[in-house]
Design a protein around this motif. Structure first.
Motif, PDB file in Angstrom:
ATOM      1  N   VAL A  95       0.835  -1.201   0.000  1.00 21.66           N
ATOM      2  CA  VAL A  95       0.000   0.000   0.000  1.00 21.66           C
ATOM      3  C   VAL A  95       0.872   1.254   0.000  1.00 21.66           C
ATOM      4  O   VAL A  95       0.536   2.273  -0.617  1.00 21.66           O
ATOM      5  N   LEU A  96       2.027   1.196   0.662  1.00 21.45           N
ATOM      6  CA  LEU A  96       2.958   2.326   0.617  1.00 21.45           C
ATOM      7  C   LEU A  96       3.531   2.489  -0.785  1.00 21.45           C
ATOM      8  O   LEU A  96       3.710   3.612  -1.269  1.00 21.45           O
ATOM      9  N   PHE A  97       3.833   1.358  -1.438  1.00 23.91           N
ATOM     10  CA  PHE A  97       4.350   1.411  -2.808  1.00 23.91           C
ATOM     11  C   PHE A  97       3.330   2.054  -3.746  1.00 23.91           C
ATOM     12  O   PHE A  97       3.660   2.911  -4.567  1.00 23.91           O
ATOM     13  N   LEU A  98       2.044   1.636  -3.623  1.00 27.93           N
ATOM     14  CA  LEU A  98       1.006   2.180  -4.490  1.00 27.93           C
ATOM     15  C   LEU A  98       0.815   3.680  -4.258  1.00 27.93           C
ATOM     16  O   LEU A  98       0.511   4.423  -5.193  1.00 27.93           O
ATOM     17  N   SER A  99       1.019   4.129  -3.007  1.00 27.50           N
ATOM     18  CA  SER A  99       0.836   5.553  -2.718  1.00 27.50           C
ATOM     19  C   SER A  99       1.926   6.415  -3.331  1.00 27.50           C
ATOM     20  O   SER A  99       1.789   7.634  -3.379  1.00 27.50           O
ATOM     21  N   LYS A 100       3.015   5.784  -3.791  1.00 27.48           N
ATOM     22  CA  LYS A 100       4.143   6.535  -4.364  1.00 27.48           C
ATOM     23  C   LYS A 100       4.233   6.404  -5.876  1.00 27.48           C
ATOM     24  O   LYS A 100       5.251   6.759  -6.475  1.00 27.48           O
ATOM     25  N   LEU A 101       3.182   5.867  -6.523  1.00 31.26           N
ATOM     26  CA  LEU A 101       3.194   5.743  -7.977  1.00 31.26           C
ATOM     27  C   LEU A 101       3.302   7.122  -8.623  1.00 31.26           C
ATOM     28  O   LEU A 101       2.670   8.092  -8.199  1.00 31.26           O
ATOM     29  N   GLN A 102       4.084   7.204  -9.683  1.00 28.53           N
ATOM     30  CA  GLN A 102       4.304   8.483 -10.345  1.00 28.53           C
ATOM     31  C   GLN A 102       3.004   9.043 -10.927  1.00 28.53           C
ATOM     32  O   GLN A 102       2.714  10.237 -10.831  1.00 28.53           O
ATOM     33  N   HIS A 103       2.210   8.160 -11.525  1.00 28.52           N
ATOM     34  CA  HIS A 103       0.949   8.638 -12.117  1.00 28.52           C
ATOM     35  C   HIS A 103       0.000   9.175 -11.051  1.00 28.52           C
ATOM     36  O   HIS A 103      -0.754  10.139 -11.297  1.00 28.52           O
ATOM     37  N   LEU A 104       0.011   8.562  -9.862  1.00 28.71           N
ATOM     38  CA  LEU A 104      -0.815   9.069  -8.770  1.00 28.71           C
ATOM     39  C   LEU A 104      -0.326  10.445  -8.335  1.00 28.71           C
ATOM     40  O   LEU A 104      -1.128  11.364  -8.111  1.00 28.71           O
ATOM     41  N   ASP A 105       0.990  10.607  -8.209  1.00 31.21           N
ATOM     42  CA  ASP A 105       1.553  11.905  -7.838  1.00 31.21           C
ATOM     43  C   ASP A 105       1.176  12.966  -8.875  1.00 31.21           C
ATOM     44  O   ASP A 105       0.837  14.097  -8.527  1.00 31.21           O
ATOM     45  N   ASP A 106       1.227  12.602 -10.167  1.00 28.12           N
ATOM     46  CA  ASP A 106       0.842  13.541 -11.223  1.00 28.12           C
ATOM     47  C   ASP A 106      -0.634  13.925 -11.080  1.00 28.12           C
ATOM     48  O   ASP A 106      -1.007  15.086 -11.273  1.00 28.12           O
ATOM     49  N   LEU A 107      -1.481  12.933 -10.757  1.00 29.04           N
ATOM     50  CA  LEU A 107      -2.899  13.217 -10.595  1.00 29.04           C
ATOM     51  C   LEU A 107      -3.144  14.171  -9.431  1.00 29.04           C
ATOM     52  O   LEU A 107      -3.932  15.121  -9.539  1.00 29.04           O
ATOM     53  N   LEU A 108      -2.468  13.935  -8.299  1.00 26.97           N
ATOM     54  CA  LEU A 108      -2.675  14.767  -7.108  1.00 26.97           C
ATOM     55  C   LEU A 108      -2.268  16.212  -7.351  1.00 26.97           C
ATOM     56  O   LEU A 108      -2.767  17.122  -6.674  1.00 26.97           O
ATOM     57  N   ASN A 109      -1.376  16.445  -8.293  1.00 31.98           N
ATOM     58  CA  ASN A 109      -0.876  17.795  -8.553  1.00 31.98           C
ATOM     59  C   ASN A 109      -1.407  18.380  -9.863  1.00 31.98           C
ATOM     60  O   ASN A 109      -0.938  19.423 -10.312  1.00 31.98           O
ATOM     61  N   SER A 110      -2.355  17.654 -10.512  1.00 33.78           N
ATOM     62  CA  SER A 110      -2.921  18.139 -11.771  1.00 33.78           C
ATOM     63  C   SER A 110      -4.004  19.175 -11.485  1.00 33.78           C
ATOM     64  O   SER A 110      -4.656  19.173 -10.440  1.00 33.78           O
ATOM     65  N   VAL A 111      -4.222  20.040 -12.515  1.00 33.98           N
ATOM     66  CA  VAL A 111      -5.240  21.087 -12.398  1.00 33.98           C
ATOM     67  C   VAL A 111      -6.337  20.885 -13.429  1.00 33.98           C
ATOM     68  O   VAL A 111      -7.529  20.876 -13.110  1.00 33.98           O
ATOM     69  N   SER A 112      -5.923  20.677 -14.701  1.00 31.58           N
ATOM     70  CA  SER A 112      -6.910  20.574 -15.767  1.00 31.58           C
ATOM     71  C   SER A 112      -7.590  19.205 -15.746  1.00 31.58           C
ATOM     72  O   SER A 112      -7.002  18.200 -15.344  1.00 31.58           O
ATOM     73  N   GLU A 171      -8.427  17.485 -18.348  1.00 30.36           N
ATOM     74  CA  GLU A 171      -7.837  16.599 -19.352  1.00 30.36           C
ATOM     75  C   GLU A 171      -6.659  15.831 -18.755  1.00 30.36           C
ATOM     76  O   GLU A 171      -6.517  14.614 -18.964  1.00 30.36           O
ATOM     77  N   GLU A 172      -5.798  16.546 -18.035  1.00 34.50           N
ATOM     78  CA  GLU A 172      -4.650  15.886 -17.398  1.00 34.50           C
ATOM     79  C   GLU A 172      -5.115  14.854 -16.380  1.00 34.50           C
ATOM     80  O   GLU A 172      -4.579  13.742 -16.301  1.00 34.50           O
ATOM     81  N   LYS A 173      -6.113  15.207 -15.583  1.00 38.78           N
ATOM     82  CA  LYS A 173      -6.609  14.273 -14.562  1.00 38.78           C
ATOM     83  C   LYS A 173      -7.148  13.005 -15.202  1.00 38.78           C
ATOM     84  O   LYS A 173      -6.879  11.891 -14.745  1.00 38.78           O
ATOM     85  N   ALA A 174      -7.902  13.164 -16.297  1.00 44.78           N
ATOM     86  CA  ALA A 174      -8.456  11.985 -16.972  1.00 44.78           C
ATOM     87  C   ALA A 174      -7.351  11.087 -17.503  1.00 44.78           C
ATOM     88  O   ALA A 174      -7.427   9.854 -17.413  1.00 44.78           O
ATOM     89  N   MET A 175      -6.296  11.705 -18.058  1.00 44.60           N
ATOM     90  CA  MET A 175      -5.182  10.912 -18.584  1.00 44.60           C
ATOM     91  C   MET A 175      -4.469  10.166 -17.451  1.00 44.60           C
ATOM     92  O   MET A 175      -4.188   8.965 -17.566  1.00 44.60           O
ATOM     93  N   HIS A 176      -4.224  10.861 -16.336  1.00 45.86           N
ATOM     94  CA  HIS A 176      -3.523  10.215 -15.218  1.00 45.86           C
ATOM     95  C   HIS A 176      -4.375   9.124 -14.584  1.00 45.86           C
ATOM     96  O   HIS A 176      -3.850   8.085 -14.150  1.00 45.86           O
ATOM     97  N   ILE A 177      -5.684   9.329 -14.510  1.00 49.41           N
ATOM     98  CA  ILE A 177      -6.570   8.300 -13.941  1.00 49.41           C
ATOM     99  C   ILE A 177      -6.509   7.035 -14.785  1.00 49.41           C
ATOM    100  O   ILE A 177      -6.469   5.910 -14.250  1.00 49.41           O
ATOM    101  N   SER A 178      -6.488   7.184 -16.111  1.00 54.01           N
ATOM    102  CA  SER A 178      -6.405   5.990 -16.969  1.00 54.01           C
ATOM    103  C   SER A 178      -5.100   5.245 -16.746  1.00 54.01           C
ATOM    104  O   SER A 178      -5.072   4.008 -16.757  1.00 54.01           O
ATOM    105  N   HIS A 179      -4.008   5.993 -16.516  1.00 52.02           N
ATOM    106  CA  HIS A 179      -2.719   5.336 -16.220  1.00 52.02           C
ATOM    107  C   HIS A 179      -2.783   4.608 -14.883  1.00 52.02           C
ATOM    108  O   HIS A 179      -2.255   3.490 -14.744  1.00 52.02           O
ATOM    109  N   ILE A 180      -3.411   5.246 -13.887  1.00 51.64           N
ATOM    110  CA  ILE A 180      -3.504   4.623 -12.557  1.00 51.64           C
ATOM    111  C   ILE A 180      -4.328   3.335 -12.640  1.00 51.64           C
ATOM    112  O   ILE A 180      -3.993   2.325 -11.999  1.00 51.64           O
ATOM    113  N   VAL A 181      -5.394   3.354 -13.421  1.00 54.43           N
ATOM    114  CA  VAL A 181      -6.218   2.143 -13.593  1.00 54.43           C
ATOM    115  C   VAL A 181      -5.358   1.001 -14.117  1.00 54.43           C
ATOM    116  O   VAL A 181      -5.407  -0.131 -13.600  1.00 54.43           O
TER     117      VAL A 181
END
Length: 998
Positions: A64-81, A83-93
């Motif tokens: 669970v600690l490893f999953l919390s440090k995924l790069q795509h998750l970090d990108d999602l947490l810091n995204s604004v638009s 479009e970016e959030k949708a792209m990062h969510i698909s990567h996280i899936v």
């Protein structure tokens, strides 16, 4: 008492008494041994199951600690638009699905935002993970595990109680109403934060608890109950599934209801305490496993903590959507794993042994009585026959007896028959003699009448003396024979005893000098001997342990003792080796590797045991440090921002991947398994940017690295899985593993940086071109004015200063142009065969002109043999002239500069050695960097640009050469340029501006 009866009675007493004594003690010993084996085996099995469950849960916590440090998750947490959030969510899936499929233990993996809304949810069914559509995602705000996880600190893991999964307010049932199949889960969660450390939700994993609860089934066996209970006594696992999950199903079936409050009140909270009717067994217990006698049962139990000491937990909630009842630290939430074994189960084999022993005893009594009667009859029958014959002889009836026995009774019968024969012959002789004597007697009766009685008495005395003397002589002869035999036997025994004593002395000497701890016990495991190494390792004197059992050495039980295997081997008279944890006299732990062997006598009967122990404490510490180092390495390895490859180098098999990190998968577009089946050549184009073969260059670099261990730093072109190329910086270093060496390559993609550098170089080149033209014109105008103008002295001085400044500007612009061309890779290398000695002589001759002003002599050490190489004289000439210029500039007056040339294999080495200011180690590391100048050099000449050696190094690289500096501060420097005998031929339209670089 008759002889026959006496013999039968004696046989029965001698035979049956030891049998009954041995049988009694054997059964008693078997009961103790069975108890020891069963309780020790139960402790060992429960320890193994506990360790397996702990390993499973620790993996879940790290996951669970490893999953919390995924790069795509970090990108999602810091995204604004959006479009970016949708792209990062698909990567996280995709990341969650891949992770779930690989692990095969997660029922759900979810990212829930700070408002409790599921953003990503991946469910699993029969190892087929799938993403839940956006419209079916749920809001979990109000669920205790979400609220508790959101309130946790950064990096803290929240662990929920083990319970049944609830979906939409109801227990999830994968079966039917009549045959329900519930889903036991435990949840691991951790909060996630954006770059400003603001909480942005939680990562939660729902684990199929059946995956580790199934481990408890390994303990199930007829005659005992193996169960896992929570801190309230509710069954989480039980042989009777109807008793499980009472706290979720509204049932009051608990451990204390089944066995009474005593079995839970103390045993779950405190191991190894004497409570009420419990009788503790410390000899079978360990620091974390308790063994106790509970009336008709034996209880073995231990604790399992599903989370680390730094984690959080709670007691859960009474309803699906309500706050947790109580938050607790991870160390305060635990389960109890226990086995409750009936005494019939424990002592069943002993009872069966008693029954078998009783039947064997009855059969033995019958056989002994029958055998006694037969033997007594065989002994008494000939004796009776001898008695009857003796009585008949006494009555004057002479007869022989027939006894075929060949033992002493047979010999007695033969002697009896011989005596009867002699008596019969004597009787006949006496009759004949009597008749002749009767006549003489009658004649001399009167003469002998007076001395008859005296003569008869004297004859009788003589006959008795003769018989006695013969008997004594016979006894003496027999005694002499027996004495001879005894002497021979005694001499043989003395010789054998001396041999045995010598062997014992040698064996004792070996034991005394052994570096390993050795102790010997009798067959009841009572210590009889210890050697000096034992005293040294444990701190006990021999007198302190002799007469005791090895249990005084136990630190708290054997972690994985395999006690059953030990006693099975020893009972079969075999040796066995295992590791264990003991303690010294002072109580300090000591890791031991022990070899235990049975000691047998000459009849192959067990008389004791011998244990040979080696202190492996330091080895265990080293292994622990190695594991910690591996964990640190793996964390750094996987968390690195650059792609990392570990490569095995073999001259015959070539290069093969040993390990890659997740960044390598991302950079190259391959999975880890695909990359491990490749080699560095597979992900490289056939030819590199400088025209060299990728396979030839990388193999040569790898072999050189493994030989000298010096790290290498270079640029390399790689291929992605889609066929596209990218340029990367490669940091190649050597790592030692298992006594051998592997190569580690850290690969950093510099494609974007290359674009920036290219734009910068194009700008510098353009600017330099635009500057060079007016600077040349200014130079021409100043020189014209100086030659033809009518100027006073002050004006001439000003113009000369301007001309010098103009020259420095032209010099700098030329250097910048050369750098842009070198870095752009458009320099044409025109190699041709030259006599290197003559080439260097001409350069030295030219350099001497500027060196004369300082009284410096430049010498060229010519090699004995002619050396011909294919070089670009223009480029290499600039390199050598730069080195000679620097050596002259930074050497004291009247010091020699030496130029030497040597051939080594297929390369030539040109060395320029001076006696100048020298360089520190720190300066040598940065010497060939762009714009770098040492402080000492800046004091001597303030006009330098710091580009000369950078350009020299670039030229050497373009020519497939190297340049190395060796220097000692204050004692001078030597620069060695190494070049191939056959230089490269490059393509390009531009050449370097020919000038001396300073």
């Amino acid at each position: 008492m008759r002889l026959r009866t006496l013999l039968i009675t004696g046989f029965l007493f001698v035979s049956l008494l030891p049998l009954f004594v041995i049988g009694y003690f054997s059964v008693d010993s078997q009961a103790i041994t069975q108890l020891s084996l069963t309780l020790t085996s139960e402790s060992e099995q429960i320890s193994l199951v506990r360790d397996d469950i702990n390993t499973f849960l620790k993996t879940a916590e790290s996951d669970v600690l490893f999953l919390s440090k995924l790069q795509h998750l970090d990108d999602l947490l810091n995204s604004v638009s959006s479009e970016e959030k949708a792209m990062h969510i698909s990567h996280i899936v995709q990341d969650f699905i891949s992770f779930s499929r690989e692990k095969d233990i997660y029922y759900q993996i979810r990212y829930i935002d700070e408002n409790g809304m599921e953003i990503v949810r991946v469910d699993d069914y029969e190892n087929a993970p799938f993403s839940i559509p956006e419209g079916e995602l749920q809001n979990k705000k109000g669920r205790y595990y979400f609220d508790d996880a959101m309130s946790a600190r950064k990096g803290t893991v929240f662990v929920s109680p083990l319970d049944l999964n609830i979906e939409r307010g109801e227990l999830e049932n994968r079966g039917t109403d009549t045959n329900p199949v519930y889903v036991p889960v435990i949840r691991y969660a951790t909060p996630v934060f954006n770059k400003d450390d603001q909480p942005r939700g939680v990562i939660i994993t729902n684990i199929y608890a059946d995956k580790f609860i199934a481990e408890v089934d390994k303990l199930k066996f007829s005659g005992k109950i193996s169960t896992l209970v929570n801190s309230d006594g509710y069954y989480l696992s039980h042989p009777n599934s109807n008793k499980e999950w009472g706290f979720m199903l509204g049932s009051n079936i608990t451990l204390q209801n089944d066995y009474g409050e005593d079995i839970l009140s103390e045993s779950l909270g405190h191991l190894h305490e004497q409570i009420h009717e419990f009788k503790m067994f410390p000899m079978y217990s360990t620091p974390d496993i308790s063994v106790a006698d509970y009336g008709d049962y034996f209880l073995v139990h231990t604790h399992i903590w599903p989370s680390g000491s730094q984690s959080l937990s709670s007691t859960g909630a009474n309803a699906a959507y309500s706050s947790s009842i109580k938050k607790v630290q991870g160390k305060d939430y635990y389960w109890t794993l226990m086995t409750i074994a009936s005494k019939d189960y424990v002592f069943g084999p002993v009872i069966a042994l008693k029954n078998r022993a009783f039947l064997i005893g009855l059969l033995t009594i019958f056989l002994v009585v029958l055998t006694s009667m037969i033997i007594a009859g065989r002994i008494s029958k000939p004796l009776v026959e001898l008695r009857d014959a003796a009585l008949e002889i006494g009555q004057g009836k002479l007869r022989k007896i027939k006894i075929e026995s060949k033992n002493e009774i047979g010999e007695l019968a033969d002697a009896f028959n011989m005596m009867a024969s002699e008596l019969e012959a004597s009787q006949k002789q006496n009759k004949s003699y009597t008749k002749s004597l009767e006549k003489k007697v009658r004649e001399r009766t009167s003469e002998l009448n007076l001395g008859k009685e005296e003569a008869e008495e004297k004859a009788l005395r003589l006959e008795k003396m003769k018989t006695a003397t013969l008997n004594i002589l016979e006894d003496m002869e027999e005694a002499k024979k027996e004495l001879g035999k005894s002497n021979e036997s005694l001499e043989a025994e003395i010789v054998e005893r001396k041999k045995t004593e010598e062997e014992m002395k040698k064996a004792k000497m070996g034991l005394e000098r052994s570096e390993q701890s050795i102790f010997i016990t009798d067959k009841n495991t009572i210590i009889q001997y210890v050697n000096p190494a034992f005293e040294r390792i444990y701190g006990y004197k021999a007198s302190e342990v002799i007469g005791k059992t090895p249990k005084i050495l136990k630190y708290g039980g054997v972690p994985r003792p395999h006690i059953k295997r030990l006693w099975n081997a020893l009972s079969k008279k075999q040796s066995v080796t295992f590791a264990m944890l003991n303690k010294t006299k002072s109580g300090d732990p000591v890791n031991i590797k022990q070899s235990a062997s049975p000691i047998l006598d000459e009849h192959n009967e067990l008389v004791g045991y011998m244990a040979i122990q080696s202190d492996v404490t330091e080895q265990a510490k080293a292994e622990k440090r190695l594991i910690e180092s591996e964990i640190k390495f793996r964390t750094l390895f996987e968390g690195a921002g650059d792609a990392i490859f570990i490569v095995d180098v073999d001259r015959k098999r070539g290069l093969s991947m040993v390990d890659v990190n997740s960044k390598a998968e991302e950079a190259f577009g391959y999975t880890r398994m695909e990359l491990l089946k490749m080699s560095p050549m597979t992900v490289s184009p056939p030819v590199q940017a400088d025209g060299r073969s990728s396979a030839e260059k990388i193999m040569a670099d790898m072999l050189k690295l493994l030989a000298d261990g010096k790290p290498q730093f270079f640029e390399w072109v790689f291929l992605r899985s889609d066929g596209s190329q990218f340029t990367a910086e490669v940091n190649l270093s050597r790592v030692e593993i298992g006594g051998g060496y592997l190569a580690q390559a850290i690969v950093r993609d510099i494609t974007e940086r290359k674009k920036i550098d290219r734009a910068k170089n194009e700008f510098v080149s353009l600017a330099s071109h635009q500057l060079r033209t007016p600077l040349t014109a200014i130079k021409w105008l100043i020189e014209t004015v100086l030659k033809k103008g009518d100027l006073n002295k002050l004006q001439v001085d000003f113009l000369k200063d301007a001309l010098k400044s103009n020259g420095r500007m032209i010099h700098l612009v030329s250097d910048l142009l050369n750098i842009s061309r070198l870095e752009a890779g458009v320099i044409a290398v025109k190699s041709k065969k030259i006599d290197v000695s003559k080439f260097l002589q001409s350069l030295v001759k030219e350099a001497k002109i500027s060196a004369r002003s300082k009284g410096i002599n430049i010498r060229f050490v010519k090699p004995k043999n002619k050396i011909v190489a294919s070089l670009d004289g223009s480029l290499i000439g600039q390199v050598i002239m730069n080195l000679l210029s620097n050596a002259t500039k930074y050497s004291p007056d009247k010091k020699d500069i030496v130029v030497s040339l040597k051939k080594h294999d297929k390369r030539i080495n040109i060395t320029v050695r001076d006696q100048g200011i020298g360089l520190s180690k720190e300066d040598q590391e940065r010497l060939f960097a762009k714009f770098f100048r040492t402080q000492e050099a800046s004091k001597i000449d303030t006009r330098g640009s710091g580009l000369g050696l950078y350009i020299v190094n670039k030229i050497a690289t373009v020519c497939h050469g190297t340049i190395v500096c060796k220097s000692t501060k204050g004692k001078g420097s030597s620069f060695t340029v190494s070049l191939p005998l056959k230089g490269p031929v490059g393509k390009g339209a531009k050449e370097l501006i020919t000038k001396r670089i300073s």
